[in-house]
Design a protein around this motif. Structure first.
Motif, short mmCIF file in Angstrom:
data_model
loop_
_atom_site.label_atom_id
_atom_site.label_comp_id
_atom_site.label_asym_id
_atom_site.label_seq_id
_atom_site.Cartn_x
_atom_site.Cartn_y
_atom_site.Cartn_z
N VAL A 261 51.11 41.00 41.94
CA VAL A 261 50.52 42.34 41.79
C VAL A 261 49.03 42.23 41.48
O VAL A 261 48.20 42.97 42.04
CB VAL A 261 51.25 43.12 40.68
N ILE A 262 48.67 41.30 40.60
CA ILE A 262 47.25 41.12 40.27
C ILE A 262 46.47 40.66 41.51
O ILE A 262 45.35 41.12 41.77
CB ILE A 262 47.09 40.10 39.13
N SER A 263 47.08 39.79 42.29
CA SER A 263 46.40 39.26 43.48
C SER A 263 46.23 40.32 44.55
O SER A 263 45.30 40.25 45.36
CB SER A 263 47.20 38.08 44.06
N LEU A 264 47.12 41.30 44.59
CA LEU A 264 47.02 42.34 45.61
C LEU A 264 45.80 43.23 45.43
O LEU A 264 45.32 43.83 46.40
CB LEU A 264 48.29 43.21 45.59
N VAL A 265 45.27 43.30 44.21
CA VAL A 265 44.12 44.17 43.95
C VAL A 265 42.91 43.78 44.80
O VAL A 265 42.37 44.60 45.54
CB VAL A 265 43.78 44.19 42.45
N PRO A 266 42.44 42.51 44.75
CA PRO A 266 41.30 42.16 45.60
C PRO A 266 41.62 42.18 47.09
O PRO A 266 40.77 42.48 47.91
CB PRO A 266 40.93 40.74 45.14
N VAL A 268 43.76 44.25 48.67
CA VAL A 268 43.73 45.65 49.11
C VAL A 268 42.29 46.15 49.19
O VAL A 268 41.90 46.86 50.13
CB VAL A 268 44.56 46.54 48.15
N PHE A 269 41.47 45.74 48.22
CA PHE A 269 40.05 46.13 48.24
C PHE A 269 39.37 45.60 49.50
O PHE A 269 38.65 46.34 50.18
CB PHE A 269 39.36 45.57 47.00
N SER A 272 40.72 47.47 52.64
CA SER A 272 40.21 48.85 52.71
C SER A 272 38.76 48.87 53.15
O SER A 272 38.35 49.70 53.96
CB SER A 272 40.36 49.54 51.35
#
Length: 280
Positions: A261-266, A268-269, A272
């Motif tokens: 979940v933490i890794s998905l943040v960058p 997804v950024f 996008s």
């Protein structure tokens, strides 16, 4: 041509990911097929509230990220700028700085173990303390081993960033520099006000890579001391619970899901930004 890579991706990435998410809600010792016990969010409660190593590991990952962002990435940028100049032997220097990237991170950990050795390591020899009671135990002392490991990680990270920024510098339109020079800008102003902003897509990639590198850091600390005694990282906790002594598959899977979940943040950024740029 698409089917085979898709199948490999499905088997090696997506199925284990889904399995980890499912297993994070069960208690299982990893041995008996009938030993599944549904425990709901108990594994996640253990991760966030009961695990003594989780929050120190998160702190170490944050320190890892800050060190790479403040030291490793700017160092790679500096090397790229220097090697982008018309100097003799530029290709040779690029190869020398890129060599650590081609080595496995585990091998890098072994190399730096020799460098930091308390008895006959190069660093203690240079300090004149090798083999004496004053010798620093760089990897055994929990007050300094994280910083020693970060220096080893930066050695590899800087070479990787250097190559990416070199590619970015080659892609900048030379006419932009010429126009800035004609307007009276000096070399420093040309780089920070013209060249660096023009490398915006490369900068986004570098930011994402730096974040992911800090999250997936594992090999070096595991080679040093099994990621214990001041070198705890979230990725190492995943392995310790999944395959370590007294393995608890459910808790290890919960650690893995948190890291996912933490890794998905960058990620997804980055996606996008990429898709929004294409739409524009």
């Amino acid at each position: 041509m698409v089917a085979i890579p898709t199948l490999i991706q499905l088997v090696l990435v997506w199925l284990p990911t889904v399995a980890s998410i499912v297993l994070s809600f069960f208690r299982w010792d990893g041995l008996t097929l009938g030993g599944f016990q549904f425990v709901g969010a108990a594994n996640y409660r253990f991760v966030f509230a009961e695990s003594p190593a989780f929050w120190p590991a998160v702190l170490h990952n944050v320190v890892w990220l800050l060190f790479l962002a403040v030291i490793g990435t700017p160092l790679g940028l500096l090397l790229a700028v220097l090697l982008d100049q018309p100097i003799r032997g530029s290709r040779i220097y690029q190869s020398i700085f890129f060599v650590p990237v081609m080595l496995s991170v585990a091998l890098i950990g072994i190399i730096w173990q020799l460098f930091y050795s308390q008895d006959n390591g190069l660093l203690n020899s240079l300090l004149g303390t090798a083999g004496t009671p004053r010798a620093v135990d760089w990897f055994g002392n929990s007050n300094v081993n994280l910083w020693a490991a970060l220096v080893a990680a930066t050695w590899r990270h800087a070479g990787y960033i250097m190559i990416l920024y070199l590619a970015g510098l080659k892609g900048v339109d030379p006419s932009l520099r010429e126009a800035a020079a004609l307007d009276g800008a000096n070399a420093r102003q040309i780089f920070f006000r013209v060249v660096f902003p023009a490398m915006a897509p490369t900068n986004v990639i570098i930011v994402v890579i730096t974040i992911i590198e800090s999250l997936r850091a594992f090999d070096i600390v595991y080679v040093i001391n099994g990621a214990t005694n001041g070198l705890e990282l979230v990725s190492a906790l995943v392995i310790q619970y999944l395959v370590g002594e007294g393995q608890v598959i459910g808790i290890g899977s919960a650690f893995a899901v948190v890291l996912l979940v933490i890794s998905l943040v960058p990620i997804v950024f980055y996606l996008s930004r990429t898709f929004s740029t294409k739409e524009r």
